[in-house]
Design a protein around this motif. Sequence first.
Motif, PDB file in Angstrom:
ATOM      1  N   THR A  46       0.866  -1.170   0.000  1.00  0.00           N
ATOM      2  CA  THR A  46       0.000   0.000   0.000  1.00  0.00           C
ATOM      3  C   THR A  46       0.910   1.230   0.000  1.00  0.00           C
ATOM      4  O   THR A  46       2.101   1.138   0.301  1.00  0.00           O
ATOM      5  CB  THR A  46      -0.919   0.035   1.242  1.00  0.00           C
ATOM      6  OG1 THR A  46      -0.123  -0.027   2.429  1.00  0.00           O
ATOM      7  CG2 THR A  46      -1.915  -1.109   1.216  1.00  0.00           C
ATOM      8  N   HIS A  76      -4.167   0.823  -1.891  1.00  0.00           N
ATOM      9  CA  HIS A  76      -3.470  -0.355  -2.402  1.00  0.00           C
ATOM     10  C   HIS A  76      -2.771  -0.063  -3.724  1.00  0.00           C
ATOM     11  O   HIS A  76      -3.271   0.706  -4.537  1.00  0.00           O
ATOM     12  CB  HIS A  76      -4.470  -1.489  -2.614  1.00  0.00           C
ATOM     13  CG  HIS A  76      -5.033  -2.014  -1.347  1.00  0.00           C
ATOM     14  ND1 HIS A  76      -6.121  -1.451  -0.725  1.00  0.00           N
ATOM     15  CD2 HIS A  76      -4.649  -3.058  -0.573  1.00  0.00           C
ATOM     16  CE1 HIS A  76      -6.392  -2.122   0.381  1.00  0.00           C
ATOM     17  NE2 HIS A  76      -5.507  -3.107   0.497  1.00  0.00           N
ATOM     18  N   HIS A 130      -0.341  -4.745   5.583  1.00  0.00           N
ATOM     19  CA  HIS A 130      -0.034  -3.770   4.542  1.00  0.00           C
ATOM     20  C   HIS A 130       1.443  -3.432   4.641  1.00  0.00           C
ATOM     21  O   HIS A 130       1.906  -2.972   5.685  1.00  0.00           O
ATOM     22  CB  HIS A 130      -0.868  -2.498   4.707  1.00  0.00           C
ATOM     23  CG  HIS A 130      -2.272  -2.647   4.247  1.00  0.00           C
ATOM     24  ND1 HIS A 130      -3.213  -1.665   4.434  1.00  0.00           N
ATOM     25  CD2 HIS A 130      -2.903  -3.651   3.594  1.00  0.00           C
ATOM     26  CE1 HIS A 130      -4.364  -2.058   3.926  1.00  0.00           C
ATOM     27  NE2 HIS A 130      -4.201  -3.270   3.414  1.00  0.00           N
ATOM     28  N   ASN A 132       3.615  -0.917   3.783  1.00  0.00           N
ATOM     29  CA  ASN A 132       3.287   0.459   3.421  1.00  0.00           C
ATOM     30  C   ASN A 132       4.507   1.336   3.167  1.00  0.00           C
ATOM     31  O   ASN A 132       5.452   1.362   3.955  1.00  0.00           O
ATOM     32  CB  ASN A 132       2.441   1.089   4.526  1.00  0.00           C
ATOM     33  CG  ASN A 132       1.786   2.355   4.056  1.00  0.00           C
ATOM     34  OD1 ASN A 132       0.908   2.326   3.218  1.00  0.00           O
ATOM     35  ND2 ASN A 132       2.221   3.490   4.582  1.00  0.00           N
TER      36      ASN A 132
END
Length: 187
Positions: A46, A76, A130, A132
Amino acid sequence: MEEIRAAIEKYQPFNEQEERDKSEMLWQIDHVKDLLTRKNRNAHFTVSAWIVSPDRKQVLMAYHNIYQSFAWLGGHADGDADFKHVISKEIQEESGLTDFKFVSDDIFSLEILTVDGHIKRGSYVSSHLHLNVTYLIEADPELPIRIKPDENSAIAWIPVDELKNKVNEVWFYNWIYQKLIDKIKQF
C-alpha cells in the motif's frame, strides 16, 4: 519489483520500527509472490501520503469509515509498481485535492501495518498486513477538498498539535503518526 526493492534498500530507517519493517519488506519481496495485488491475501503493498501544509503545522486527514478515526490518505498498489502514481491517484480520489507536490521523490517512511478483519463493500476481508510506503506531500490548506462517501465521512486540515485528539487508533498515533511528526521536525 526491482525498482521498488531498490528504493526500499536505499531508504535509511528513522527508528527501530522502520529498520525492522524495512528488513521484513525486503524479505517479502525476495520470497513472496503477488505483493503488488490483493491476490496475496496475507500481505501486499500500500502507499500512503503524509500531506502537510507549507508551514508544516497542519496535516490533511480523512475520517475513515472502516476505522472510525481520522487517518492519512492512501491505498493499495493494485498491480501498479509506480508508487508515486498510486498515491497521486489516491489523494485525488479520497480528497479531491489536485494541486499538491512531492517534497521529495524518495520514500519518507516505511511501516508494516496490521489490518483487522472487516467488512468492505458487503464482503468480509480477512486480517492481513499492509507493506506500506509513505511519501511526504505538501499542499495549500486553502485549496478545495471533498469527502469520498464510500471511504470517508470527513476530510480536514488538522493542526499537528491537535492530531492526538482526532485519532481514535492509539497504536497508530503512537507508532506511526507521532513518528511522522517527529520526522517533519528534522526534514
